[in-house]
Design an enzyme around this catalytic site. Structure first.
Site, PDB file in Angstrom:
ATOM      1  N   HIS A  79       0.841  -1.202   0.000  1.00 30.68           N
ATOM      2  CA  HIS A  79       0.000   0.000   0.000  1.00 30.68           C
ATOM      3  C   HIS A  79       0.872   1.247   0.000  1.00 30.68           C
ATOM      4  O   HIS A  79       1.732   1.414   0.860  1.00 30.68           O
ATOM      5  CB  HIS A  79      -0.901   0.011   1.240  1.00 30.68           C
ATOM      6  N   TYR A 208      -9.406   5.808   7.173  1.00 32.58           N
ATOM      7  CA  TYR A 208      -9.580   6.182   8.587  1.00 32.58           C
ATOM      8  C   TYR A 208     -10.653   7.267   8.652  1.00 32.58           C
ATOM      9  O   TYR A 208     -10.548   8.298   7.991  1.00 32.58           O
ATOM     10  CB  TYR A 208      -8.271   6.726   9.163  1.00 32.58           C
ATOM     11  N   PRO A 300      -4.515   0.826  18.609  1.00 26.93           N
ATOM     12  CA  PRO A 300      -4.238   0.291  17.260  1.00 26.93           C
ATOM     13  C   PRO A 300      -4.376   1.310  16.131  1.00 26.93           C
ATOM     14  O   PRO A 300      -4.058   1.015  14.993  1.00 26.93           O
ATOM     15  CB  PRO A 300      -5.240  -0.842  17.113  1.00 26.93           C
ATOM     16  N   LYS A 304       0.759   0.157  15.078  1.00 21.99           N
ATOM     17  CA  LYS A 304       2.137   0.064  15.565  1.00 21.99           C
ATOM     18  C   LYS A 304       2.404  -1.154  16.439  1.00 21.99           C
ATOM     19  O   LYS A 304       3.560  -1.549  16.624  1.00 21.99           O
ATOM     20  CB  LYS A 304       2.483   1.328  16.372  1.00 21.99           C
ATOM     21  N   TYR A 392       3.845   6.791   9.989  1.00 25.23           N
ATOM     22  CA  TYR A 392       2.969   5.661   9.663  1.00 25.23           C
ATOM     23  C   TYR A 392       3.763   4.508   9.029  1.00 25.23           C
ATOM     24  O   TYR A 392       3.546   3.342   9.356  1.00 25.23           O
ATOM     25  CB  TYR A 392       1.865   6.114   8.704  1.00 25.23           C
TER      26      TYR A 392
HETATM   27  P1  FAS Z   1       0.648 -11.369  22.015  1.00 26.61           P
HETATM   28  O1  FAS Z   1      -0.324 -10.936  23.072  1.00 26.61           O
HETATM   29  O2  FAS Z   1       0.208 -11.437  20.600  1.00 26.61           O
HETATM   30  O3  FAS Z   1       1.210 -12.837  22.373  1.00 26.61           O
HETATM   31  C1  FAS Z   1       1.516 -13.187  23.710  1.00 26.61           C
HETATM   32  C2  FAS Z   1       1.372 -14.691  23.824  1.00 26.61           C
HETATM   33  O4  FAS Z   1       1.770 -15.072  25.161  1.00 26.61           O
HETATM   34  C3  FAS Z   1      -0.069 -15.150  23.653  1.00 26.61           C
HETATM   35  O5  FAS Z   1      -0.144 -16.202  22.717  1.00 26.61           O
HETATM   36  C4  FAS Z   1      -0.478 -15.616  25.050  1.00 26.61           C
HETATM   37  O6  FAS Z   1      -1.380 -16.708  25.030  1.00 26.61           O
HETATM   38  C5  FAS Z   1       0.857 -16.021  25.646  1.00 26.61           C
HETATM   39  N1  FAS Z   1       0.869 -15.973  27.117  1.00 26.61           N
HETATM   40  C6  FAS Z   1       0.300 -15.045  27.910  1.00 26.61           C
HETATM   41  N2  FAS Z   1       0.536 -15.350  29.208  1.00 26.61           N
HETATM   42  C7  FAS Z   1       1.279 -16.498  29.217  1.00 26.61           C
HETATM   43  C8  FAS Z   1       1.822 -17.313  30.232  1.00 26.61           C
HETATM   44  N3  FAS Z   1       1.641 -17.015  31.529  1.00 26.61           N
HETATM   45  N4  FAS Z   1       2.517 -18.423  29.888  1.00 26.61           N
HETATM   46  C9  FAS Z   1       2.700 -18.726  28.573  1.00 26.61           C
HETATM   47  N5  FAS Z   1       2.195 -18.004  27.552  1.00 26.61           N
HETATM   48  C10 FAS Z   1       1.492 -16.897  27.881  1.00 26.61           C
HETATM   49  N6  FAS Z   1      -1.907  -4.161  16.626  1.00 26.61           N
HETATM   50  C11 FAS Z   1      -1.986  -3.548  15.432  1.00 26.61           C
HETATM   51  O7  FAS Z   1      -0.959  -3.118  14.906  1.00 26.61           O
HETATM   52  N7  FAS Z   1      -3.223  -3.394  14.815  1.00 26.61           N
HETATM   53  C12 FAS Z   1      -4.383  -3.893  15.380  1.00 26.61           C
HETATM   54  O8  FAS Z   1      -5.463  -3.741  14.826  1.00 26.61           O
HETATM   55  C13 FAS Z   1      -4.335  -4.545  16.611  1.00 26.61           C
HETATM   56  N8  FAS Z   1      -5.475  -5.053  17.194  1.00 26.61           N
HETATM   57  C14 FAS Z   1      -5.374  -5.674  18.425  1.00 26.61           C
HETATM   58  C15 FAS Z   1      -6.514  -6.208  19.078  1.00 26.61           C
HETATM   59  C16 FAS Z   1      -6.412  -6.829  20.322  1.00 26.61           C
HETATM   60  C17 FAS Z   1      -7.647  -7.397  21.013  1.00 26.61           C
HETATM   61  C18 FAS Z   1      -5.165  -6.913  20.965  1.00 26.61           C
HETATM   62  C19 FAS Z   1      -5.041  -7.542  22.348  1.00 26.61           C
HETATM   63  C20 FAS Z   1      -4.032  -6.385  20.338  1.00 26.61           C
HETATM   64  C21 FAS Z   1      -4.139  -5.775  19.060  1.00 26.61           C
HETATM   65  N9  FAS Z   1      -2.998  -5.264  18.403  1.00 26.61           N
HETATM   66  C22 FAS Z   1      -3.063  -4.649  17.203  1.00 26.61           C
HETATM   67  C23 FAS Z   1      -1.716  -5.365  18.976  1.00 26.61           C
HETATM   68  C24 FAS Z   1      -1.237  -6.762  18.694  1.00 26.61           C
HETATM   69  O9  FAS Z   1      -1.164  -6.963  17.314  1.00 26.61           O
HETATM   70  C25 FAS Z   1       0.044  -6.907  19.439  1.00 26.61           C
HETATM   71  O10 FAS Z   1       0.883  -5.776  19.254  1.00 26.61           O
HETATM   72  C26 FAS Z   1       0.771  -8.153  19.069  1.00 26.61           C
HETATM   73  O11 FAS Z   1      -0.102  -9.232  19.255  1.00 26.61           O
HETATM   74  C27 FAS Z   1       2.016  -8.219  19.953  1.00 26.61           C
HETATM   75  O12 FAS Z   1       2.522  -9.496  19.868  1.00 26.61           O
HETATM   76  P2  FAS Z   1       3.144 -10.191  21.158  1.00 26.61           P
HETATM   77  O13 FAS Z   1       4.007  -9.222  21.873  1.00 26.61           O
HETATM   78  O14 FAS Z   1       3.670 -11.475  20.681  1.00 26.61           O
HETATM   79  O15 FAS Z   1       1.908 -10.415  22.169  1.00 26.61           O
HETATM   80  C1  PHB Z   2      -6.199  -3.917  10.681  1.00 25.24           C
HETATM   81  O1  PHB Z   2      -6.290  -4.182   9.469  1.00 25.24           O
HETATM   82  O2  PHB Z   2      -6.517  -4.740  11.570  1.00 25.24           O
HETATM   83  C2  PHB Z   2      -5.701  -2.561  11.091  1.00 25.24           C
HETATM   84  C3  PHB Z   2      -5.160  -1.721  10.129  1.00 25.24           C
HETATM   85  C4  PHB Z   2      -4.711  -0.458  10.508  1.00 25.24           C
HETATM   86  C5  PHB Z   2      -4.829  -0.062  11.831  1.00 25.24           C
HETATM   87  C6  PHB Z   2      -5.388  -0.919  12.794  1.00 25.24           C
HETATM   88  C7  PHB Z   2      -5.834  -2.160  12.415  1.00 25.24           C
HETATM   89  O3  PHB Z   2      -4.410   1.183  12.190  1.00 25.24           O
END
Ligand code: FAS
Ligand code: PHB
Length: 399
Positions: A79, A208, A300, A304, A392
């Protein structure tokens, strides 16, 4: 069936098999460093979480170095820009032109996690899924260890280092004495209601949306799978939102052309995520290192979260490689400061973009006018668009 046996010794114990933990495991393996990943959930559960969608070039480069970028290059969507829709008026932020040719790639976090899981399994590397009651111990000394249960049996893993990649609700940050860390937090007075549907995206690029009824985001996963978000109240429950109610509200917030072009369909996933800014300082505690959501959270809006997890992992993998190959502690000693320098800039951008685009209950009047003035300036000023575009696409990884 004989009980499963696991290694009792490794160089790096990685807690968490999300993108941070799996990417770190892959980079360490490439450097000849042994690591065991412990994950509390099943692999299917981890893949079922629908999260990020926009990948920075630095993250693409890192996934290439990890040897897991082939499918992203084949299926990811490059993109060159995105659109802002402000009270029904669309304008484009030309990332490519404003950053001297940089772009982002749209490729779901789920697919990145799937690619990393496949690579790890192919290399025969140990990931313990459904590892419960994980405890991280003695990381303030020279012989850290991890205790966990699996299928009711107790296990212990001795290691040189522990990487806390266990997300915001994980055990690693919670195991650090409160006196040894400082946290910074801002909780936003709204959430994001997200829907995933197998319908073609409403536009070729992300939109957005700022609207008096609230923020919306039109994103995608492919030419046939779309991801949409609506700002919603923290009191909302996802069960209250029928698919039809979601689509009707999204149309109210879109400009007429997009509302008319929107293709709706049944949700294959629907969830509400709270928004917060959160940072832990420092990110190192003896032989325990935090990376990704375990150390920080961004709203989000700026896309980032996943990209910051990737840069933490790059810095940590480089530091651990330097420790084992060059017998130098400089990288490990400098990890926290190096990661935090990039984290705080991404926190600022995510906070700024969130503050600009969302409807704040107590913002009526002056705050609303500030948003409109900044959006007007952004629409008219190449300099303002350049600042937005640089952040961005992702700021450079400084040494
Ligand atoms: P994660 O949370 O992905 O992974 C951590 C892992 O550790 C999980 O699998 C968990 O089960 C495991 N864990 C936890 N406790 C544990 C324990 N005690 N023992 C063993 N394992 C354990 N980012 C964006 O850029 N755009 C988005 O739209 C976006 N939407 C999101 C929506 C939600 C609901 C959430 C929570 C986050 C969102 N994020 C988004 C951010 C997301 O993408 C995170 O930045 C990304 O998952 C980070 O990855 P990890 O640091 O690996 O953490
Ligand atoms: C998504 O596609 O999940 C997404 C894209 C851009 C954002 C947040 C989420 O800023």
């Amino acid at each position: 069936m004989p009980p499963t046996t696991f290694p009792t010794r490794t160089q790096v114990a990685i807690i968490g098999a999300g993108p941070a933990g799996l990417l770190l495991g892959q980079l360490l393996h490439k450097a000849g460093i042994d690591a065991v990943v412990l994950e509390q959930r099943s692999g299917d559960y981890v893949l079922g979480r629908i999260r990020a969608g926009v990948i920075e070039q630095t993250t693409v480069d890192l996934l290439e170095r990890a040897g897991v970028a082939a499918r992203m290059h084949a299926e990811g969507l490059p993109h060159d820009g995105f659109e802002l829709c402000v009270d029904g008026q669309r304008s484009r932020i030309d990332l490519h032109a404003r950053t001297g040719g940089k772009r982002v790639t749209v490729y779901g976090q789920t697919e990145i996690t799937r690619d990393l899981m496949a690579a790890r399994a192919e290399e025969g590397l140990t990931t313990v899924y459904e590892a419960t009651n994980v405890e991280v111990l003695d990381f303030d000394g020279d012989t850290p260890r991890v205790r966990f249960q699996h299928q009711g049996r107790d296990h212990e893993l001795r290691c040189d280092f522990i990487a806390g990649c266990d997300g915001f609700h994980g055990v690693c940050r919670a195991s650090v004495p409160q006196s040894s860390l400082r946290t910074f937090e801002k909780v936003y007075p709204f959430g994001w209601l997200g829907i995933l549907a197998d319908v073609p995206p409403v536009a070729h690029e992300l939109i957005y949306v700022r609207h008096e009824r609230g923020f919306a985001l039109c994103s995608m996963r492919s030419a046939t799978r779309s991801r949409y978000y609506l700002q919603c109240s923290l009191e909302d429950k996802v069960e209250q939102w029928s698919d039809q109610a979601f689509w009707d509200e999204l149309k109210r917030r879109l400009d007429p052309a997009a509302a008319a072009a929107l293709v709706t369909g049944p949700a294959i996933e629907k969830s509400i995520a709270p928004l917060r800014s959160f940072v832990t300082e420092p990110m190192r505690f003896g032989r325990l290192f935090l990376a990704g959501d375990a150390a920080h959270i961004v709203p989000p809006t700026g896309a980032k979260g996943l990209n910051l997890a990737a840069s933490d992992v790059q810095f940590l993998a480089e530091a651990l490689t330097e420790h084992y190959q060059e017998k130098s502690a400089a990288g490990l000693d400098g990890y926290s400061a190096r990661a935090l320098a990039r984290i705080w800039k991404a926190e600022r951008f995510s906070w700024w973009f969130t503050s600009l685009m969302h409807r704040f209950p107590d913002n009526a009047g002056f705050g609303d006018r500030m948003q409109q003035a900044e959006l007007d300036y952004l629409r008219q000023s190449e300099a303002a668009q350049t600042v937005m575009a640089e952040n961005y696409v992702g700021l450079p990884m400084v040494a």
